[in-house]
Design an enzyme around this catalytic site. Structure first.
Site, PDB file in Angstrom:
ATOM      1  N   GLY A 170      41.799  36.437  46.502  1.00 30.36           N
ATOM      2  CA  GLY A 170      42.218  37.721  47.062  1.00 30.36           C
ATOM      3  C   GLY A 170      43.297  38.369  46.224  1.00 30.36           C
ATOM      4  O   GLY A 170      43.408  38.136  45.021  1.00 30.36           O
ATOM      5  N   GLY A 171      44.135  39.177  46.902  1.00 33.72           N
ATOM      6  CA  GLY A 171      45.187  39.897  46.187  1.00 33.72           C
ATOM      7  C   GLY A 171      46.160  38.965  45.501  1.00 33.72           C
ATOM      8  O   GLY A 171      46.907  39.391  44.608  1.00 33.72           O
ATOM      9  N   GLY A 405      39.541  55.535  11.715  1.00 31.97           N
ATOM     10  CA  GLY A 405      40.478  55.337  12.825  1.00 31.97           C
ATOM     11  C   GLY A 405      40.976  53.908  12.899  1.00 31.97           C
ATOM     12  O   GLY A 405      42.130  53.656  13.279  1.00 31.97           O
ATOM     13  N   ALA A 406      40.122  52.965  12.525  1.00 35.61           N
ATOM     14  CA  ALA A 406      40.541  51.563  12.616  1.00 35.61           C
ATOM     15  C   ALA A 406      41.582  51.245  11.548  1.00 35.61           C
ATOM     16  O   ALA A 406      42.468  50.422  11.763  1.00 35.61           O
ATOM     17  CB  ALA A 406      39.338  50.642  12.485  1.00 35.61           C
TER      18      ALA A 406
HETATM   19  C1  HXC Z   1      45.610  29.578  56.320  1.00 34.45           C
HETATM   20  C2  HXC Z   1      44.347  28.183  55.019  1.00 34.45           C
HETATM   21  C3  HXC Z   1      43.999  29.246  54.162  1.00 34.45           C
HETATM   22  C4  HXC Z   1      44.542  30.530  54.470  1.00 34.45           C
HETATM   23  C5  HXC Z   1      43.096  27.467  53.401  1.00 34.45           C
HETATM   24  N1  HXC Z   1      43.758  27.117  54.506  1.00 34.45           N
HETATM   25  N2  HXC Z   1      43.215  28.786  53.175  1.00 34.45           N
HETATM   26  N3  HXC Z   1      45.142  28.356  56.085  1.00 34.45           N
HETATM   27  N4  HXC Z   1      45.348  30.642  55.537  1.00 34.45           N
HETATM   28  N5  HXC Z   1      44.319  31.577  53.662  1.00 34.45           N
HETATM   29  C6  HXC Z   1      43.907  25.778  55.057  1.00 34.45           C
HETATM   30  C7  HXC Z   1      42.607  25.217  55.590  1.00 34.45           C
HETATM   31  O1  HXC Z   1      42.425  25.653  56.912  1.00 34.45           O
HETATM   32  C8  HXC Z   1      42.876  23.725  55.515  1.00 34.45           C
HETATM   33  O2  HXC Z   1      43.746  23.372  56.590  1.00 34.45           O
HETATM   34  C9  HXC Z   1      43.698  23.591  54.254  1.00 34.45           C
HETATM   35  O3  HXC Z   1      44.263  24.893  54.000  1.00 34.45           O
HETATM   36  C10 HXC Z   1      42.867  23.198  53.066  1.00 34.45           C
HETATM   37  O4  HXC Z   1      41.772  24.092  52.974  1.00 34.45           O
HETATM   38  P1  HXC Z   1      40.245  23.604  52.804  1.00 34.45           P
HETATM   39  O5  HXC Z   1      39.400  24.776  53.102  1.00 34.45           O
HETATM   40  O6  HXC Z   1      40.036  22.370  53.594  1.00 34.45           O
HETATM   41  O7  HXC Z   1      40.200  23.217  51.273  1.00 34.45           O
HETATM   42  P2  HXC Z   1      39.043  23.451  50.230  1.00 34.45           P
HETATM   43  O8  HXC Z   1      37.728  23.023  50.788  1.00 34.45           O
HETATM   44  O9  HXC Z   1      39.484  22.800  48.958  1.00 34.45           O
HETATM   45  O10 HXC Z   1      38.961  25.024  50.012  1.00 34.45           O
HETATM   46  C11 HXC Z   1      40.060  25.724  49.491  1.00 34.45           C
HETATM   47  C12 HXC Z   1      39.825  27.251  49.570  1.00 34.45           C
HETATM   48  C13 HXC Z   1      39.396  27.614  51.009  1.00 34.45           C
HETATM   49  C14 HXC Z   1      38.720  27.622  48.565  1.00 34.45           C
HETATM   50  C15 HXC Z   1      41.117  27.914  49.147  1.00 34.45           C
HETATM   51  O11 HXC Z   1      40.323  27.043  51.910  1.00 34.45           O
HETATM   52  C16 HXC Z   1      39.398  29.096  51.207  1.00 34.45           C
HETATM   53  O12 HXC Z   1      38.474  29.784  50.802  1.00 34.45           O
HETATM   54  N6  HXC Z   1      40.452  29.609  51.890  1.00 34.45           N
HETATM   55  C17 HXC Z   1      40.533  30.997  52.155  1.00 34.45           C
HETATM   56  C18 HXC Z   1      40.917  31.779  50.927  1.00 34.45           C
HETATM   57  C19 HXC Z   1      41.216  33.184  51.270  1.00 34.45           C
HETATM   58  O13 HXC Z   1      40.318  33.968  51.556  1.00 34.45           O
HETATM   59  N7  HXC Z   1      42.526  33.479  51.409  1.00 34.45           N
HETATM   60  C20 HXC Z   1      43.021  34.741  51.804  1.00 34.45           C
HETATM   61  C21 HXC Z   1      42.867  35.641  50.596  1.00 34.45           C
HETATM   62  S1  HXC Z   1      43.490  37.207  50.921  1.00 34.45           S
HETATM   63  P3  HXC Z   1      43.573  21.987  57.376  1.00 34.45           P
HETATM   64  O14 HXC Z   1      44.731  21.996  58.329  1.00 34.45           O
HETATM   65  O15 HXC Z   1      42.260  22.050  58.003  1.00 34.45           O
HETATM   66  O16 HXC Z   1      43.679  20.947  56.308  1.00 34.45           O
HETATM   67  C22 HXC Z   1      44.954  37.113  50.264  1.00 34.45           C
HETATM   68  C23 HXC Z   1      45.644  38.391  50.384  1.00 34.45           C
HETATM   69  C24 HXC Z   1      46.757  38.480  49.402  1.00 34.45           C
HETATM   70  O17 HXC Z   1      45.420  36.165  49.751  1.00 34.45           O
HETATM   71  C25 HXC Z   1      47.115  39.906  49.354  1.00 34.45           C
HETATM   72  C26 HXC Z   1      48.116  40.184  48.286  1.00 34.45           C
HETATM   73  C27 HXC Z   1      48.122  41.638  47.985  1.00 34.45           C
END
Ligand code: HXC
Length: 515
Positions: A170-171, A405-406
């Protein structure tokens, strides 16, 4: 006396060091990944790490989050040394709530960045994170915004380096993108704005994490990754090497590392690297390597936009940034990606007091609808802007073709370049001879009984007149035509002459680079 207090303190310290617990540490190792603290100890000099904010926790109670409190709150922060020089480091800890960013995590990171900027030390971020902690919603998003703001504050003041060794989604990817160098570890680091699930839903495209945003994708196609590391050990080795070439902040010069390579060393074989037939490709890296100290060249963006080469080397112990055309790819023509790559590198060097040495052999900017429609005008002109803007010592050497130009864009004299050299093999002209003759002599060729014969004769005449460095040397666009064997001593002499160069931009808020 006070033994209960000491015991309580030790207990808390032990809990903090235990991160997300033994099970999660095992799971992290089973994925082939190290923990945040293991990574920090690989990067820093042994025993030099001092942690800050180890006892921070979140203060969030929705979604039963009070039951999921861990010391550090998902990111380990602190300072230490690399080869004796102080750096600040933050490492997301995937074993704690997936290394997700909370409001408190963001505060830890920005506190660290403030220290780094005030003390003039590089910042290294190690990314292995699920991104914004969903439970904290906007608090987490605001935390990211604060990190971006600090990335901008630090930009051009202290070097910022990112190691991507896990997810970055994401971001959250935009903070690494705002740093100076990104190193991604193969089959471990992934960076994407929207993951494969969203891609499938929105576009119907099936793509794996690795193909969408893995190290090779970003190292070869997007250019997001400046370095691709084979594994975590390789990643930290690369960071250490990179740090050895650059100063700790914009008020310092890079360290001088004396070698026993003679500054007057000549290479009588250098001329033979250039083929007699200027249409034949050759490897510009052989020329670079032959000239620099101990034949050591640390290439940046090695796999991306390979028609331009950029990287660091030393000349008589002093760091220089090298920019060069690479005739092995696209004949060394400049295109959108190579213009972006070289411009960003030049701006880094200029921000951090690193002289720029340019090696030129290019037939021009890349023609075609693909390049035009995707904005070669916008992107190509960044190179002009970057060279003009740079006030560090700049030395250009034309070894082969420098057309149109290059020629101008590759550090020509009037882009504020200090010293311009050319080899006798240089061809500095508006166009290559064939193209020039076709345009200038169109009517004569159309009317000729034997147009091929005439073309041959006119081309030879053009080559004799213009495909050499002497027209440029006669008007001072080239300061000296040099014997290729003398390239190393001549570059070093020029660098020494420019050692105390002073050149400043007029005061303004900032220029408006054509992004
Ligand atoms: C809360 C999260 C989380 C999140 C993972 N976890 N991402 N908790 N918020 N964004 C937690 C899981 O629930 C899990 O908790 C633990 O972290 C490990 O994650 P797993 O999924 O078991 O690990 P894995 O299979 O290795 O996968 C990792 C991952 C996946 C690929 C990162 O977790 C995932 O896709 N997460 C979501 C990513 C995402 O979309 N994030 C938000 C992006 S938007 P438990 O307690 O069960 O162990 C963003 C906005 C930023 O970041 C904006 C800035 C401008």
């Amino acid at each position: 006396m006070h033994s209960d207090k000491i015991e309580k303190f030790l207990e808390k310290q032990k809990t903090a060091l235990a991160a997300g617990g033994q099970d999660r540490i095992i799971a992290q190792h089973e994925k082939g990944k190290l923990t945040a603290r293991e990574r920090i100890s690989l990067l820093l000099d042994e025993g030099s790490f001092t942690e800050i904010d180890a006892l921070v926790t979140h203060h969030y109670y929705e979604y039963d989050m009070q039951k999921k409190k861990f010391f550090t709150d998902g990111v380990v922060t602190g300072y230490g040394t690399v080869a004796g020089r102080q750096v600040f480091v933050f490492a997301y800890d995937f074993t704690v709530l997936g290394g997700t960013l909370s409001q408190m995590g963001a505060k830890k990171i920005t506190k660290l960045m403030d220290h780094a900027v005030r003390t003039g030390c590089p910042i290294i971020g190690i990314i292995d994170s699920g991104g914004a902690r969903i439970q904290e919603g906007i608090l987490s998003l605001d935390g990211f915004a604060d990190i971006f703001y600090h990335n901008e504050l630090a930009s051009g003041v202290v070097p910022q380096i990112t190691a991507s060794i896990g997810p970055s989604a994401g971001g959250a990817v935009y903070s690494p993108a705002m740093t100076d160098f990104v190193i991604m570890v193969e089959k471990a680091g992934t960076m994407y704005v929207t993951g494969p699930e969203v891609v499938k839903t929105v576009l119907g495209e099936e793509v794996s994490f690795e193909d969408l945003g893995g190290a090779m994708t970003h190292g070869t196609k997007s250019g997001v990754a400046h370095f691709v590391a084979k594994n975590e050990y390789d990643c930290f080795d690369k960071i250490k090497t990179l740090l050895s070439y650059i100063p700790s902040n914009n008020a310092q010069e890079p360290l001088v590392v004396q070698t026993d390579d003679d500054p007057n060393r000549m290479d009588h074989n250098l001329i033979n690297k250039i083929p007699e037939n200027s249409l034949q490709p050759y490897d510009m890296k052989e020329i670079i390597i032959s000239v620099v100290d101990n034949r050591t060249f640390f290439e940046v963006h090695e796999l991306f936009a390979q028609n331009v080469i950029v990287g660091f080397a030393r000349l008589n112990g002093k760091t220089v940034g090298i920019v060069a055309n690479q005739p092995l790819y696209l004949a060394g023509a400049l295109d959108i990606d190579s213009s972006n790559k070289a411009s960003r590198f030049i701006r880094f060097c200029d921000a951090f007091n690193i002289p720029i040495i340019t090696f030129v052999d290019t037939p021009g900017y890349m023609p075609g609808t693909n390049q035009e429609h995707n904005g070669i005008i916008r992107h190509g002109s960044k190179l002009l802007y970057a060279y003009c803007e740079a006030t560090v010592p700049k030395i250009t050497l034309v070894v082969g073709k420098a057309y149109g130009g290059a020629y101008i864009a590759m550090g020509s004299k009037n882009l504020r370049t200090d010293i311009n050299y050319a080899w006798p093999t240089a061809q500095i002209a508006v166009l290559g001879s064939e193209a020039a003759v076709k345009i200038m002599n169109k009517k004569d060729l159309d009317a000729a009984k034997n147009p091929e014969e005439l073309k041959k004769q006119l081309t030879a005449e053009f080559n004799e007149k213009f495909a050499n460095p002497y027209v440029a040397a006669s008007n001072g666009s080239v300061d000296a035509v040099i014997d290729p064997a003398q390239t190393r001593p001549m570059l070093i002499k020029a660098l020494e002459m420019l050692a105390n160069k002073r050149d400043k931009q007029l005061p303004r808020k900032h220029g408006n680079i054509n992004l």
